[in-house]
Each structure stands twice: as structure tokens, then as C-alpha cells.
Design a protein around this motif. Structure first.
Motif, mmCIF file in Angstrom:
data_model
loop_
_atom_site.group_PDB
_atom_site.id
_atom_site.type_symbol
_atom_site.label_atom_id
_atom_site.label_comp_id
_atom_site.label_asym_id
_atom_site.label_seq_id
_atom_site.Cartn_x
_atom_site.Cartn_y
_atom_site.Cartn_z
ATOM 1 N N HIS A 91 0.835 -1.202 0.000
ATOM 2 C CA HIS A 91 0.000 0.000 0.000
ATOM 3 C C HIS A 91 0.870 1.253 0.000
ATOM 4 O O HIS A 91 2.030 1.231 0.402
ATOM 5 N N ILE A 92 0.288 2.331 -0.503
ATOM 6 C CA ILE A 92 0.974 3.614 -0.507
ATOM 7 C C ILE A 92 0.323 4.487 0.549
ATOM 8 O O ILE A 92 -0.913 4.553 0.634
ATOM 9 N N ALA A 93 1.142 5.140 1.355
ATOM 10 C CA ALA A 93 0.617 5.944 2.459
ATOM 11 C C ALA A 93 -0.426 6.939 1.944
ATOM 12 O O ALA A 93 -0.216 7.600 0.931
ATOM 13 N N ASN A 94 -1.531 7.035 2.634
ATOM 14 C CA ASN A 94 -2.648 7.950 2.317
ATOM 15 C C ASN A 94 -3.368 7.629 1.013
ATOM 16 O O ASN A 94 -4.252 8.360 0.600
ATOM 17 N N LYS A 95 -2.959 6.587 0.323
ATOM 18 C CA LYS A 95 -3.597 6.311 -0.970
ATOM 19 C C LYS A 95 -4.237 4.931 -1.029
ATOM 20 O O LYS A 95 -4.871 4.589 -2.017
ATOM 21 N N GLY A 96 -4.030 4.128 0.009
ATOM 22 C CA GLY A 96 -4.639 2.810 0.019
ATOM 23 C C GLY A 96 -3.801 1.774 -0.700
ATOM 24 O O GLY A 96 -2.638 2.026 -1.043
ATOM 25 N N TYR A 97 -4.417 0.618 -0.930
ATOM 26 C CA TYR A 97 -3.669 -0.494 -1.488
ATOM 27 C C TYR A 97 -3.413 -0.307 -2.974
ATOM 28 O O TYR A 97 -4.320 0.027 -3.725
ATOM 29 N N LEU A 98 -2.152 -0.545 -3.376
ATOM 30 C CA LEU A 98 -1.821 -0.502 -4.791
ATOM 31 C C LEU A 98 -2.158 -1.861 -5.408
ATOM 32 O O LEU A 98 -2.747 -1.939 -6.463
ATOM 33 N N PHE A 99 -1.757 -2.919 -4.708
ATOM 34 C CA PHE A 99 -2.196 -4.259 -5.096
ATOM 35 C C PHE A 99 -2.315 -5.131 -3.847
ATOM 36 O O PHE A 99 -1.701 -4.848 -2.833
ATOM 37 N N GLN A 100 -3.144 -6.153 -3.983
ATOM 38 C CA GLN A 100 -3.408 -7.010 -2.828
ATOM 39 C C GLN A 100 -3.405 -8.467 -3.242
ATOM 40 O O GLN A 100 -3.965 -8.832 -4.280
ATOM 41 N N ASN A 101 -2.798 -9.282 -2.410
ATOM 42 C CA ASN A 101 -2.837 -10.747 -2.578
ATOM 43 C C ASN A 101 -2.443 -11.213 -3.980
ATOM 44 O O ASN A 101 -3.155 -11.997 -4.603
ATOM 45 N N VAL A 102 -1.328 -10.714 -4.461
ATOM 46 C CA VAL A 102 -0.855 -11.174 -5.769
ATOM 47 C C VAL A 102 -0.046 -12.453 -5.593
ATOM 48 O O VAL A 102 0.894 -12.511 -4.813
ATOM 49 N N THR A 103 -0.460 -13.469 -6.305
ATOM 50 C CA THR A 103 0.229 -14.755 -6.231
ATOM 51 C C THR A 103 0.617 -15.176 -7.643
ATOM 52 O O THR A 103 -0.231 -15.166 -8.546
ATOM 53 N N LEU A 104 1.905 -15.475 -7.828
ATOM 54 C CA LEU A 104 2.308 -16.026 -9.122
ATOM 55 C C LEU A 104 3.614 -16.776 -8.973
ATOM 56 O O LEU A 104 4.330 -16.630 -7.975
#
Lengths: 199, 250
Positions: free
Chosen positions: A10-23
Motif C-alpha cells: 500500500h501507498i501511504a494515504n492512498k490505500g492499497y496498490l495491489f493485494q494478494n498477488v500470487t504467481l
């Protein structure tokens, strides 16, 4: 195998950029990663290559003390990835003693070593960055739009060498690109970052 | 039809080493056409644009002549009859609000009104006018640069690499913007390293290699195995595309 599980950033004050990426990427395999601008592909690359720390999730390859990171990143803009005040020889020596084998395979002319980065073309400098990357003997490479700024002939040359190296050295490559036809041609399979990072 | 812009044997030479970075480039643009200029990085594409606009670094000089409507261009033509969209979006004045930068180039009644119309046409909110360049995203800044090209009376637009590193959706958007520019009657010299974009937009493609134009071909010649292309370098460029043979120099 490179296994990335449930990576979240996540980026501060901006929320999650990506979540639970699996590869995962197999040795010697070329996997494409695509998705629109600003979705976090490059940030994901930096997290996997150890430049940034994820909020959550695991990567099975991490850096050991005094060793180069086993996952190396090659950047889109080679001129921004080298010290402009260093001669090419010194740029390459960042990765350790210069290995002539790589210079030969990447068709790097020995006369380039004396030059400064701005005295090489974009394609030549990108080959220097690839050589520097390979000299660290990585297990995996993340190639983030590495030929976007180059003309088609140079692009084909660079990928020709990288494909051979992936095969002979069993290096897995994660190729990030917007260029659909390129990924189609190059990769064993292509993943969409949009799908991977469903929130 | 007589050409609107003619570049006649333009050479750009290094003052000290006398090295020719651009060698005897001759090109002409017909009114209303889009001419794509493609080639490798370092082949001299941007120098050509800088040469036309007298924006060369001081260690370079140019020879040859450039004609606008059959007369040699003057400094007065720059920004009035010919407009330059540079490679970098940093070309906007960082200290001036966007709206004012557009208004400044409008030579009509009610420039404010015209500026707002332009913003709307390019899909920008009217609040954009009171923003400074640093508050814009890359895509917004690019649209502002195109808005400035629309706002001038200039008939010829020279755009240097307007699509670097954009994703497919944004790239399509930029292509649409330039198609609108063309439809509004402007003649465009579109400089790009991105062969695909050049092919989508241009009527003719000029191919540059090591400071020389090796071939000017119709867009339709770029098809199949490239049999209609003349120069080996052009063929190579075409065949190197991933959707074709994906073969490099070896």
C-alpha cells in the motif's frame, strides 16, 4: 521456482496498490505480465527484486548477506539505471569482475568500456544493463518494459539473446510489457496484473 | 498539389568534429497529410525537428534550407505557421497556469471562451485551466500540449515522440487526438520510434537510419512480407516487428 504468494503493498494515504498477488515462474520460463499504466506493475517488480518491502505476503527468493539479490530487475530507461559520471567499465564492475563471456554473448564491443553512458545509444546501453544483471548470476530476471524505447530491430536483437540465455542458463524471466504482440511472441504464458490483484 | 513544408538537403554538423549527424535530408509534406518519421534512437529524428525550429544546441550548425509554402521559413513562422510539440511534457511553462498558456497562443476574439471549448474537446475539465503543470498527470499534460497545437493558427504541426512508454489505451487516445488534429486540416510530421503508432497514423512513412532518410513509403506498403518496400533497412525494420518475423540484425 520463484514463488510469490499473497503479496500486498500500500501507498501511504492512498490505500492499497495491489493485494494478494500470487504467481510463480519456473527456471527457464518466460512469463509475461501486462496491465494498464499506474496499476502497480513496476512497484510489484521493485518489491519482488527487494527494492521495496511488502506489507504482507512472501517471496521464496530473498537476498542473502553480501550476495547479490537472486531476482534482478532490468529497467525501462537504461540511461536512468546507470551512474552518468561513471565509465561503462565501472558501471559493469558494480556487479563484480567483468566476465568476457557475457560481453561476447551480448555483442558488447570492448571499445564501449572506456566510454561514458551518454556516448552509447539506448540499445547499446540496455545491453550493458543486461550484462551487469547477468554478471550477478541471478536465478530470475524481471524485465520491466526493457525494449519499449527501442526500435524494432534492436528489440528483436535483445530478446533473441535473452531468450537463449533463459534457456541455456535456466533463468526464469518475468517480462512486463504493454506490447501484446511482443508478449505473444515471447512468452510461455501471459498474466494480467488486473486479474492477479483483484481486491 | 504544392507541398506546404519542404526540407531541402538539411544537414546538421558538429562544429568541432565536423561530424554529420544529419546528412542531406530532403522531405516534403503535402497539405493535410500525416508523415511519420521512424528510426532507431540516435538516428537523428529529434535533431531534424530541432533543426527546423532552430533549436539546436550551440555546438551544432545546420546547412540546407526549409521552405514553408515555397518560401524560406523565417523566425516569424515559428509558433505561427509551424508549431512544435516537443518530446517532453516538461515543455509547459511550470509557473504559468495551463489556461493562460493556451490563451496566449490564440489569435481570435474571445480567447478565454475558445480555450474552454478546446479543453472540453480534448476531454479535460474546465477546472484544468486554473491548474499548474505540476498538478497534471502525464496524459493530461500531453493533452494540454495538443490543445496548444489546436489553439494556434499553425497549419503544420511537428510532434516529437508523443507516445513514449504509454500503455495501449493511452496510446490509442493520443492517436485519436492526432487524427482530430489532421481532420481539422493540419499537416503533421509525426516523429516516433514506435513503428506501430506511426503506421496507424501516417499516410506516408519516412525511415531514418544514421542521419539519412533511406526511404519514404506509403503506409500501405507495410504489409505482408514487405515486398513493396525498397530499402533493406526498411524491410528489416518491418520484419523485426514481433507480429512479423521478430528477426534482428543477425
Amino acid at each position: 521456482m520463484l514463488t510469490i504468494s499473497n503479496l500486498t503493498y500500500h501507498i501511504a494515504n492512498k490505500g492499497y496498490l495491489f493485494q494478494n498477488v500470487t504467481l510463480s515462474v519456473q527456471p527457464g520460463e518466460i512469463v509475461g505480465l501486462t496491465g494498464h499504466s499506474g496499476i502497480g506493475k513496476s512497484t510489484f517488480a521493485k518489491v519482488v527484486a527487494g527494492y521495496l518491502t511488502p506489507d504482507e505476503g512472501t517471496i521464496n527468493r530473498v537476498q542473502n548477506k553480501r550476495q547479490p539479490h537472486p531476482v534482478q530487475l532490468i529497467w525501462q530507461h537504461p540511461e536512468q539505471a546507470v551512474n552518468p559520471k561513471w565509465r561503462i567499465k565501472k558501471v559493469l564492475e558494480e556487479a563484480g569482475p567483468i566476465d568476457d563471456e557475457w560481453l561476447e554473448r551480448l555483442q558488447i564491443h570492448s571499445s564501449w568500456l572506456k566510454r561514458f553512458p551518454d556516448q552509447l545509444s539506448g540499445g547499446e546501453l540496455q545491453r550493458i544493463c543486461i550484462a551487469r544483471c547477468l554478471m550477478t548470476r541471478p536465478d530470475f530476471i524481471i524485465a520491466d518494459e526493457i525494449t519499449t524505447m527501442l526500435d524494432p530491430i534492436t528489440q528483436a536483437d535483445i530478446w533473441d539473446v535473452l531468450r537463449q540465455i533463459a534457456k541455456t542458463e535456466s533463468i526464469g524471466i518475468l517480462a512486463i510489457s504493454h506490447h501484446y504482440e511482443l508478449l505473444e511472441r515471447l512468452t510461455d504464458r501471459t498474466l494480467s496484473f488486473e486479474t492477479l490483484s483483484k481486491k | 498539389m504544392k507541398p506546404i513544408l519542404t526540407i531541402d538537403q538539411l544537414s546538421i554538423v558538429h562544429r568541432v568534429s565536423e561530424q554529420r549527424l544529419l546528412n542531406q535530408v530532403t522531405l516534403s509534406l503535402q497539405p493535410g497529410e500525416v508523415l511519420g518519421l521512424v528510426g532507431a534512437s540516435g538516428s537523428g529524428k529529434s535533431l531534424l525537428a530541432q533543426g527546423i525550429f532552430h533549436l539546436l544546441p550551440t555546438n551544432l550548425y545546420r546547412t540546407g534550407e526549409i521552405y514553408y509554402n515555397k518560401r524560406p521559413i523565417t523566425t516569424h513562422d515559428r509558433g505561427t505557421n509551424l508549431v512544435y510539440i516537443p518530446q517532453s511534457v516538461e515543455a509547459l511553462d511550470p509557473l504559468m497556469k495551463v489556461g493562460k498558456q493556451i490563451v496566449e497562443v490564440i489569435r481570435e476574439m474571445n480567447p478565454e471562451q475558445k480555450m474552454l471549448e478546446l479543453l472540453q474537446r480534448l476531454g479535460l475539465q474546465k477546472e484544468m485551466a486554473s491548474k499548474y503543470p505540476f498538478q497534471l498527470s502525464g496524459g493530461e499534460a500531453r493533452r494540454v500540449l495538443v490543445a496548444i497545437a489546436f489553439a494556434t493558427q499553425a497549419e503544420v504541426v511537428i510532434a516529437d515522440e508523443p507516445t513514449p512508454g504509454l500503455d495501449e489505451a493511452t496510446k490509442r487516445e493520443v492517436i485519436t487526438l492526432f487524427q482530430e488534429l489532421q481532420q481539422s486540416g493540419k499537416t503533421i510530421l509525426f516523429i516516433t520510434h514506435d513503428f506501430d503508432v506511426g503506421l496507424q497514423l501516417a499516410d506516408r512513412i519516412a525511415v531514418m537510419n544514421q542521419g539519412e532518410i533511406v526511404e519514404v513509403a506509403d503506409q500501405t506498403s507495410f504489409s505482408g512480407d514487405g515486398d513493396q518496400l525498397q530499402h533493406p533497412y526498411t524491410k528489416k525494420l518491418w520484419q523485426a516487428l514481433p507480429q512479423n518475423d521478430f528477426t534482428g540484425s543477425s
